[in-house]
Design an enzyme around this catalytic site. Sequence first.
Site, short mmCIF file in Angstrom:
data_model
loop_
_atom_site.label_atom_id
_atom_site.label_comp_id
_atom_site.label_asym_id
_atom_site.label_seq_id
_atom_site.Cartn_x
_atom_site.Cartn_y
_atom_site.Cartn_z
N ARG A 108 0.77 -1.15 -0.14
CA ARG A 108 -0.02 0.04 -0.07
C ARG A 108 0.91 1.12 0.11
O ARG A 108 1.86 1.28 0.93
CB ARG A 108 -0.96 0.16 1.11
CG ARG A 108 -1.84 1.16 1.28
CD ARG A 108 -2.70 1.14 2.48
NE ARG A 108 -3.84 0.59 1.79
CZ ARG A 108 -4.95 0.74 2.31
NH1 ARG A 108 -5.15 1.39 3.47
NH2 ARG A 108 -5.94 -0.09 1.72
N HIS A 135 -7.59 1.07 -6.45
CA HIS A 135 -7.66 0.09 -5.24
C HIS A 135 -8.44 -1.09 -5.77
O HIS A 135 -9.35 -1.49 -5.47
CB HIS A 135 -8.47 0.71 -4.04
CG HIS A 135 -8.51 0.21 -2.77
ND1 HIS A 135 -7.82 -0.87 -2.45
CD2 HIS A 135 -9.02 0.44 -1.57
CE1 HIS A 135 -7.68 -1.40 -1.41
NE2 HIS A 135 -8.57 -0.46 -0.63
N GLN A 138 -9.91 -3.97 -3.47
CA GLN A 138 -11.05 -3.51 -3.05
C GLN A 138 -12.23 -3.67 -3.76
O GLN A 138 -13.46 -4.29 -3.73
CB GLN A 138 -10.90 -2.25 -2.58
CG GLN A 138 -12.33 -1.55 -2.03
CD GLN A 138 -12.66 -2.19 -0.73
OE1 GLN A 138 -11.92 -2.02 0.07
NE2 GLN A 138 -14.01 -2.61 -0.53
N ASP A 227 -17.54 6.39 -0.67
CA ASP A 227 -16.32 6.26 -0.11
C ASP A 227 -16.13 7.69 0.81
O ASP A 227 -16.88 8.67 0.42
CB ASP A 227 -15.22 6.50 -1.02
CG ASP A 227 -13.76 5.94 -0.27
OD1 ASP A 227 -13.82 5.85 0.79
OD2 ASP A 227 -12.72 6.07 -1.05
N CYS A 266 -16.29 1.11 1.17
CA CYS A 266 -15.13 0.37 1.32
C CYS A 266 -14.49 0.46 2.58
O CYS A 266 -13.99 -0.41 3.34
CB CYS A 266 -14.14 0.91 0.43
SG CYS A 266 -13.60 2.50 0.52
N ARG A 292 -13.43 -9.44 1.32
CA ARG A 292 -12.13 -9.15 1.00
C ARG A 292 -11.25 -10.39 1.15
O ARG A 292 -10.26 -10.66 0.20
CB ARG A 292 -11.51 -8.04 1.73
CG ARG A 292 -12.25 -6.76 1.34
CD ARG A 292 -11.71 -5.57 0.83
NE ARG A 292 -10.28 -5.54 0.45
CZ ARG A 292 -9.73 -4.53 0.82
NH1 ARG A 292 -9.76 -3.85 1.61
NH2 ARG A 292 -8.17 -4.62 0.40
N1 CP Z 1 -11.15 -0.52 2.65
C1 CP Z 1 -9.81 -0.56 2.95
O1 CP Z 1 -8.90 -0.47 2.22
O2 CP Z 1 -9.70 -0.63 4.31
P1 CP Z 1 -8.29 -0.22 5.11
O3 CP Z 1 -7.80 1.05 4.70
O4 CP Z 1 -8.65 -0.35 6.44
O5 CP Z 1 -7.13 -1.22 4.89
N1 NVA Z 2 -10.42 6.55 -0.99
C1 NVA Z 2 -9.77 6.18 0.03
C2 NVA Z 2 -9.83 4.58 0.24
C3 NVA Z 2 -9.52 3.93 1.78
C4 NVA Z 2 -9.70 2.45 1.73
C5 NVA Z 2 -8.34 6.49 0.32
O1 NVA Z 2 -7.40 6.55 -0.43
O2 NVA Z 2 -8.14 7.06 1.47
#
Ligand code: CP
Ligand code: NVA
Length: 308
Positions: A108, A135, A138, A227, A266, A292
Amino acid sequence: MKHFIDLKEIPAKDLRRIIDDAKKRKRDRKKLNNLEADKEAPLKGKLLIQMFEKSSLRTRLSFYLAIKQLGGSALTLRPDELHLSKGGESIEDTAKILSNFGNAFMLRTDSDKKLEEFKKYLSIPIINGLSPSSHPTQVLSDVFTVEEIKKKPISKLNITWIGDSNNVLNSLIDASIKFAFRLNIGCPKNYKPNQKIMNYIKSNKNKIFIFNDPKKAVIGADAIFSDKVISLNDKVNKKKKLKDFNNFKISTNLMKLCPRAIFLHCLPRGTEVDEKVFKSKQSKVWQQALNRVYVQKSILLYCFGKLR
Ligand code: CP
Ligand code: NVA
């Protein structure tokens, strides 16, 4: 060996195979505890190394359980404890060590370029666990959840996104093209996807429509996705952005306009969804989060060339 960086790059038939495999795997392990491996433990002895340069709860836990249920193990690295970045060790050398010690790498990151750099030097699969531009794990999992609940292929359903044009929406756009489903995007005028993505939408002659009125965007929807308005490390005037999205809150009244729709998010959530909707019968966010695990198992198997 295959990487999993962006849905765009993965053939539609492979994405479908991942979903189908996840369906079977979920069904076949109903009576097993979280940490018990699937019958044939297809990734026995394999190590997934994961690293989060941004916060995470769900992605961290779900990849941990995913590799465990396939018979393997996971190790989470903290970026501030590596020599990479501050200590000056290169991505090339870091990637060589990761490849020699581990079997797959989940990252990430705040930099799409970093994913590409790692890909160049790794000899093991890399999985994108969220980047500024997408993402994918997800959204593939969300396709699974919609089909599981609606009991129909997603190509026969209408999906609506209400919110910012962010990484999750970008992957949803990719999914709409790969799985051929209708996607309505409801967002304020100044927050539509950037020109590059708009061109991509047009060039693919798909079924994606943009509305600046949320009430119009939700008509006929089978699923409403949302989101946070402010994403991780979003460098904007937060107060102004939240105000600009004031009319785009998912309220009970908005959900009444699409009575057959489920609500998905999400997570984590902000103020974009009313508590009542979030906790309503239409909301399937907990099932969505748990799925997931199942989809990421099949993503891992795809990366290892072991999909059934
Ligand atoms: N939805 C998601 O990716 O959650 P986290 O940021 O907690 O991993
Ligand atoms: N759009 C959000 C998704 C988090 C899972 C972000 O990037 O923070």
